[in-house]
Scaffold this active site. Structure first.
Site, PDB file in Angstrom:
ATOM      1  CG  ASP A  88      34.569  11.588  -4.552  1.00  0.00           C
ATOM      2  OD1 ASP A  88      35.127  12.230  -3.653  1.00  0.00           O
ATOM      3  OD2 ASP A  88      33.897  12.127  -5.437  1.00  0.00           O
ATOM      4  CG  ASN A 157      31.063  15.926 -15.750  1.00  0.00           C
ATOM      5  OD1 ASN A 157      30.741  16.121 -14.570  1.00  0.00           O
ATOM      6  ND2 ASN A 157      31.841  14.932 -16.114  1.00  0.00           N
ATOM      7  CG  HIS A 159      31.155  14.657 -11.474  1.00  0.00           C
ATOM      8  ND1 HIS A 159      32.351  14.672 -12.159  1.00  0.00           N
ATOM      9  CD2 HIS A 159      31.382  15.375 -10.359  1.00  0.00           C
ATOM     10  CE1 HIS A 159      33.237  15.356 -11.470  1.00  0.00           C
ATOM     11  NE2 HIS A 159      32.674  15.803 -10.383  1.00  0.00           N
ATOM     12  CD  GLU A 164      33.038  11.594 -14.154  1.00  0.00           C
ATOM     13  OE1 GLU A 164      32.250  12.563 -14.070  1.00  0.00           O
ATOM     14  OE2 GLU A 164      34.241  11.712 -14.408  1.00  0.00           O
TER      15      GLU A 164
HETATM   16  C1  GLP Z   1      35.359  16.546  -7.882  1.00  0.00           C
HETATM   17  C2  GLP Z   1      34.660  15.734  -6.790  1.00  0.00           C
HETATM   18  C3  GLP Z   1      33.222  16.113  -6.653  1.00  0.00           C
HETATM   19  C4  GLP Z   1      33.094  17.627  -6.616  1.00  0.00           C
HETATM   20  C5  GLP Z   1      33.504  18.185  -7.945  1.00  0.00           C
HETATM   21  C6  GLP Z   1      33.338  19.693  -8.060  1.00  0.00           C
HETATM   22  O1  GLP Z   1      35.460  15.896  -9.090  1.00  0.00           O
HETATM   23  N1  GLP Z   1      34.781  14.345  -6.977  1.00  0.00           N
HETATM   24  O2  GLP Z   1      32.688  15.505  -5.487  1.00  0.00           O
HETATM   25  O3  GLP Z   1      31.781  17.990  -6.327  1.00  0.00           O
HETATM   26  O4  GLP Z   1      34.827  17.822  -8.173  1.00  0.00           O
HETATM   27  O5  GLP Z   1      34.534  20.349  -7.809  1.00  0.00           O
HETATM   28  P1  GLP Z   1      34.653  21.914  -7.593  1.00  0.00           P
HETATM   29  O6  GLP Z   1      33.953  22.212  -6.332  1.00  0.00           O
HETATM   30  O7  GLP Z   1      36.138  22.152  -7.515  1.00  0.00           O
HETATM   31  O8  GLP Z   1      34.026  22.553  -8.774  1.00  0.00           O
END
Ligand code: GLP
Length: 272
Positions: A88, A157, A159, A164
């Site tokens: 993304d 959440n 995702h 989302e």
């Molecule tokens: C972001 C990314 C996701 C990732 C998520 C978790 O929003 N778009 O691909 O998995 O955060 O982040 P973290 O690893 O910092 O908890």
């Protein structure tokens, strides 16, 4: 490195309401999980030098990228034949901006290994025509022969990528609105100035993820424990996009002890 305890399970080392298909492994620390994942990817690249990898951003994969860089620098791992697709990117943030996911990947991985620049694939958050950009990404993935190993993080959440929670999910790569929770979770990249955090992003779709041949979801830390439990023991629902992983036949969930705590309690396991 082996997990600290055998896979935990509701039956045969597997979790998941839809067919008990999700293999779950628990490691003693985020570092141990990162080392094991880097070793696993190293083996896969050695066996298939032209491997196609799906890659996440976020804090969780940072130790994994560090280990991969170490494997390249100290153990001679070459990624020169490997193709990567990141999940993304924010809309309105150019790749050259230090706050972009592309720049994050340069800092964490791309700038330190021998990936061929033309084999690194990213969604362009500055594209004028985002629908066209999303179709282009799907075409390039297909032309590469699909994704061999999709590595995922997990939003608190539920995702995956930027798919989302909501009333519906979008199958293919698409433009999406970020939830308030996700914008807050990404605020650090924007020096916690919420007004600067993008409201929209481009993301690989849920079906694009499920088309990968193998999926490894990495989740570490206590903040993920509740979501991990729901993902593996609850219904498949758009309200928790990661629950769709239950539908894939080759998905692995790699956790540290903190992220696995609620699963273990549920299972009546002794803490490891
Ligand atoms: C972001 C990314 C996701 C990732 C998520 C978790 O929003 N778009 O691909 O998995 O955060 O982040 P973290 O690893 O910092 O908890």
């Amino acid at each position: 490195m082996a997990p600290v305890c055998p896979p935990i399970s509701n039956r045969d080392g597997r979790f998941g309401v839809c067919g008990d298909v999700v293999q779950t492994s628990i490691f003693k620390s985020p570092g141990a999980a990162a080392r094991a994942l880097a070793a696993d990817v190293t083996r896969a690249v050695e066996a298939h030098p032209r491997l196609v990898l799906g890659l996440p951003t976020g804090r969780t994969p940072v130790p994994f990228y560090r280990e991969l860089v170490r494997a390249h620098q100290e153990q001679g791992l070459s990624l020169s034949g490997v193709t990567t697709f990141n999940l993304d990117e924010f809309i309105g943030v150019p790749a050259s901006d230090p706050r972009s996911y592309r720049a994050f990947m340069e800092r964490q991985l791309f700038g330190h290994v021998d990936l061929a620049p033309r084999k690194i694939n990213f969604l362009d958050g500055m594209a004028d025509d985002t629908d066209r950009e999303c179709s282009r990404y799907e075409r390039v993935i297909a032309r590469a022969g699909g994704i061999d190993i999709m590595i995922l993080g997990l939003g608190t959440n539920g995702h995956i990528g930027f798919n989302e929670p909501g009333r519906f999910l979008i199958a293919d790569t698409h433009r999406t609105r970020l939830t308030a929770t996700t914008r807050r979770a990404n605020a650090a990249l924007f020096k916690f100035r919420m007004a600067d955090v993008p409201r929209e992003a481009l993301s690989i779709g849920i079906a694009t993820i499920l088309r990968a041949r193998r999926i490894v979801l990495l989740a570490t830390g206590a903040t993920k424990a509740r979501c991990v439990e729901r993902m593996l023991t609850g219904p498949v629902t758009c309200a928790l996009p990661a629950s769709f992983l239950q539908l894939h036949e080759r998905v692995e969930v790699w956790l540290d002890r903190a992220a696995a705590r609620r699963l273990q309690e549920r299972n009546g396991d002794q803490p490891t």
